[in-house]
Design a protein around this motif. Structure first.
Motif, short mmCIF file in Angstrom:
data_model
loop_
_atom_site.label_atom_id
_atom_site.label_comp_id
_atom_site.label_asym_id
_atom_site.label_seq_id
_atom_site.Cartn_x
_atom_site.Cartn_y
_atom_site.Cartn_z
N SER A 53 -36.92 -11.87 -8.43
CA SER A 53 -38.15 -11.14 -7.39
C SER A 53 -37.48 -10.25 -6.66
CB SER A 53 -38.93 -12.20 -6.35
OG SER A 53 -38.24 -12.35 -4.88
N ASP A 54 -38.14 -8.92 -6.69
CA ASP A 54 -37.40 -7.88 -6.05
C ASP A 54 -37.33 -7.77 -4.40
OD1 ASP A 54 -36.69 -6.70 -8.86
OD2 ASP A 54 -38.56 -5.49 -8.94
N ALA A 59 -34.46 -8.71 0.51
CA ALA A 59 -34.17 -8.92 1.64
C ALA A 59 -32.42 -9.10 1.47
CB ALA A 59 -34.96 -10.44 1.73
N ILE A 60 -31.71 -10.00 1.19
CA ILE A 60 -30.85 -10.50 0.83
C ILE A 60 -29.70 -9.01 0.36
CG2 ILE A 60 -28.67 -11.36 -0.95
CD1 ILE A 60 -31.17 -13.33 -1.74
N ASN A 61 -29.98 -8.12 0.05
CA ASN A 61 -29.19 -7.22 -0.47
C ASN A 61 -29.64 -6.06 1.42
OD1 ASN A 61 -27.57 -6.85 -3.02
ND2 ASN A 61 -29.28 -6.54 -3.29
N ASP A 62 -30.27 -6.46 2.33
CA ASP A 62 -29.98 -5.68 3.70
C ASP A 62 -30.01 -6.33 4.11
OD1 ASP A 62 -32.16 -3.44 2.79
OD2 ASP A 62 -33.72 -4.66 3.38
N HIS A 63 -29.45 -7.69 4.43
CA HIS A 63 -29.16 -8.53 5.20
C HIS A 63 -27.23 -9.45 4.69
CE1 HIS A 63 -28.86 -11.58 7.95
NE2 HIS A 63 -27.87 -12.32 7.67
N LEU A 64 -26.63 -8.48 3.54
CA LEU A 64 -25.68 -7.67 2.89
C LEU A 64 -24.99 -7.19 4.16
CD1 LEU A 64 -23.21 -8.60 1.82
CD2 LEU A 64 -24.35 -6.88 -0.42
N GLU A 65 -25.76 -5.84 4.20
CA GLU A 65 -25.76 -4.59 5.40
C GLU A 65 -25.19 -5.12 6.58
OE1 GLU A 65 -24.48 -1.96 3.47
OE2 GLU A 65 -24.74 -3.30 2.00
N GLN A 66 -26.02 -6.16 7.27
CA GLN A 66 -26.67 -6.06 8.46
C GLN A 66 -24.80 -7.13 8.38
OE1 GLN A 66 -30.20 -7.98 8.69
NE2 GLN A 66 -30.69 -6.37 10.25
N VAL A 116 -36.47 -20.06 -5.04
CA VAL A 116 -36.62 -21.40 -3.67
C VAL A 116 -36.02 -21.75 -3.50
CG1 VAL A 116 -38.73 -23.31 -3.09
CG2 VAL A 116 -39.63 -21.15 -4.24
N ALA A 117 -35.18 -21.58 -4.23
CA ALA A 117 -33.67 -22.45 -4.58
C ALA A 117 -32.54 -21.75 -3.53
CB ALA A 117 -33.14 -23.15 -5.56
N ILE A 118 -32.86 -20.18 -3.42
CA ILE A 118 -32.30 -19.12 -2.95
C ILE A 118 -32.25 -19.30 -1.12
CG2 ILE A 118 -31.70 -16.87 -2.93
CD1 ILE A 118 -31.18 -17.06 -6.15
N ILE A 119 -33.68 -19.29 -1.40
CA ILE A 119 -34.18 -19.37 -0.13
C ILE A 119 -34.01 -20.43 0.52
CG2 ILE A 119 -36.49 -19.23 1.61
CD1 ILE A 119 -37.87 -17.32 -1.29
N SER A 120 -33.41 -21.19 0.58
CA SER A 120 -34.02 -22.61 1.21
C SER A 120 -32.31 -22.35 1.34
CB SER A 120 -33.43 -23.89 0.10
OG SER A 120 -32.84 -24.53 0.30
N ALA A 162 -33.59 -12.42 9.86
CA ALA A 162 -33.66 -12.35 8.92
C ALA A 162 -34.13 -13.69 7.96
CB ALA A 162 -31.62 -12.73 8.60
N ASP A 163 -33.91 -14.61 9.43
CA ASP A 163 -34.49 -16.25 9.00
C ASP A 163 -35.86 -15.84 8.78
OD1 ASP A 163 -34.13 -18.92 9.03
OD2 ASP A 163 -35.23 -19.10 10.61
N SER A 164 -36.70 -15.34 9.77
CA SER A 164 -38.04 -14.51 10.18
C SER A 164 -38.61 -14.24 8.09
CB SER A 164 -38.81 -14.25 11.18
OG SER A 164 -38.38 -14.51 12.17
N LEU A 165 -37.59 -13.40 8.17
CA LEU A 165 -37.83 -12.82 6.84
C LEU A 165 -38.06 -13.37 5.46
CD1 LEU A 165 -38.78 -10.31 5.36
CD2 LEU A 165 -35.74 -9.34 5.11
N LEU A 166 -37.32 -14.76 5.33
CA LEU A 166 -36.71 -15.18 4.17
C LEU A 166 -38.22 -16.48 4.45
CD1 LEU A 166 -33.25 -15.93 4.46
CD2 LEU A 166 -34.34 -15.37 3.08
#
Ligand code: FE
Ligand code: ZN
Ligand code: FE
Length: 181
Positions: A53-54, A59-66, A116-120, A162-166
């Motif tokens: 999903s986009d 979310a992951i790309n944003d967290h990469l910058e952080q 779901v696996a990536i989120i986990s 980041a955790d809450s967003l996931l």
């Protein structure tokens, strides 16, 4: 000594040897998380690319910058206490990311289960970071490293967000699935 509790002592009652041991622990943990953050900068692009999903990709790309910022904040923290920034392999993060890699291999690209696996896997990483930064922040306070404490707390808050967003992304999946029924 039998009646003595093992709770943390105040600075006034700590011997120089005890103070030094705490400082060493603090520096060791800094080196550990420094390795972990650097490693995440390398691995997160692969996880974003693997996501379906986009929303999750974003979310992951944003967290990469952080995360890149977490690396430089740690460098500032080292500097603030007069230590050279050094990374020591974090076996826990290496293990978590190895598992993440396995999940990517075991799930098909473009599927919901892949996300779901990536989120986990990502949430396990965030929880490890939250635990690490929580301890580091407390230790910095105990040792009187005010500047480092401030920097560590800034990152801690971003890891929590980041955790809450996931969690939010995961819940959106569940809700979408329910709406589609
Ligand atoms: Fe981080
Ligand atoms: Zn570690
Ligand atoms: Fe993180």
């Amino acid at each position: 000594m039998a009646t003595k509790t093992t709770t943390a002592k105040s600075a006034a009652t700590r011997t120089p040897k005890e103070e030094n041991a705490l400082k060493e622990l603090f520096i060791d943990e800094l080196k550990d998380i420094y390795w972990a953050e650097q490693h995440l900068v390398k691995v997160l692009p692969k996880m974003a690319k693997g996501a379906t999903s986009d929303e999750l990709k974003q979310a992951i790309n944003d967290h990469l910058e952080q995360t890149k910022n977490h690396v430089s904040r740690l460098e500032s923290a080292f500097e603030s206490i007069g230590e050279k920034a050094k990374a020591v392999k974090c076996e826990a993060m290496a293990g978590l990311l190895k598992e993440a890699d396995e999940l990517l291999e075991e799930t098909d690209k473009g599927t919901e289960v892949r996300d779901v696996a990536i989120i986990s896997a990502s949430q396990k990483v965030e929880h490890y970071e939250i635990a690490s930064y929580g301890t580091l922040k407390t230790l910095a306070g105990v040792l009187g490293f005010t500047e480092a404490q401030k920097l560590l707390d800034e990152t801690l808050q971003e890891e929590k967000a980041a955790d809450s967003l996931l969690t939010q992304v995961a819940e959106n999946y569940v809700n979408e699935a329910a709406a589609a029924e």
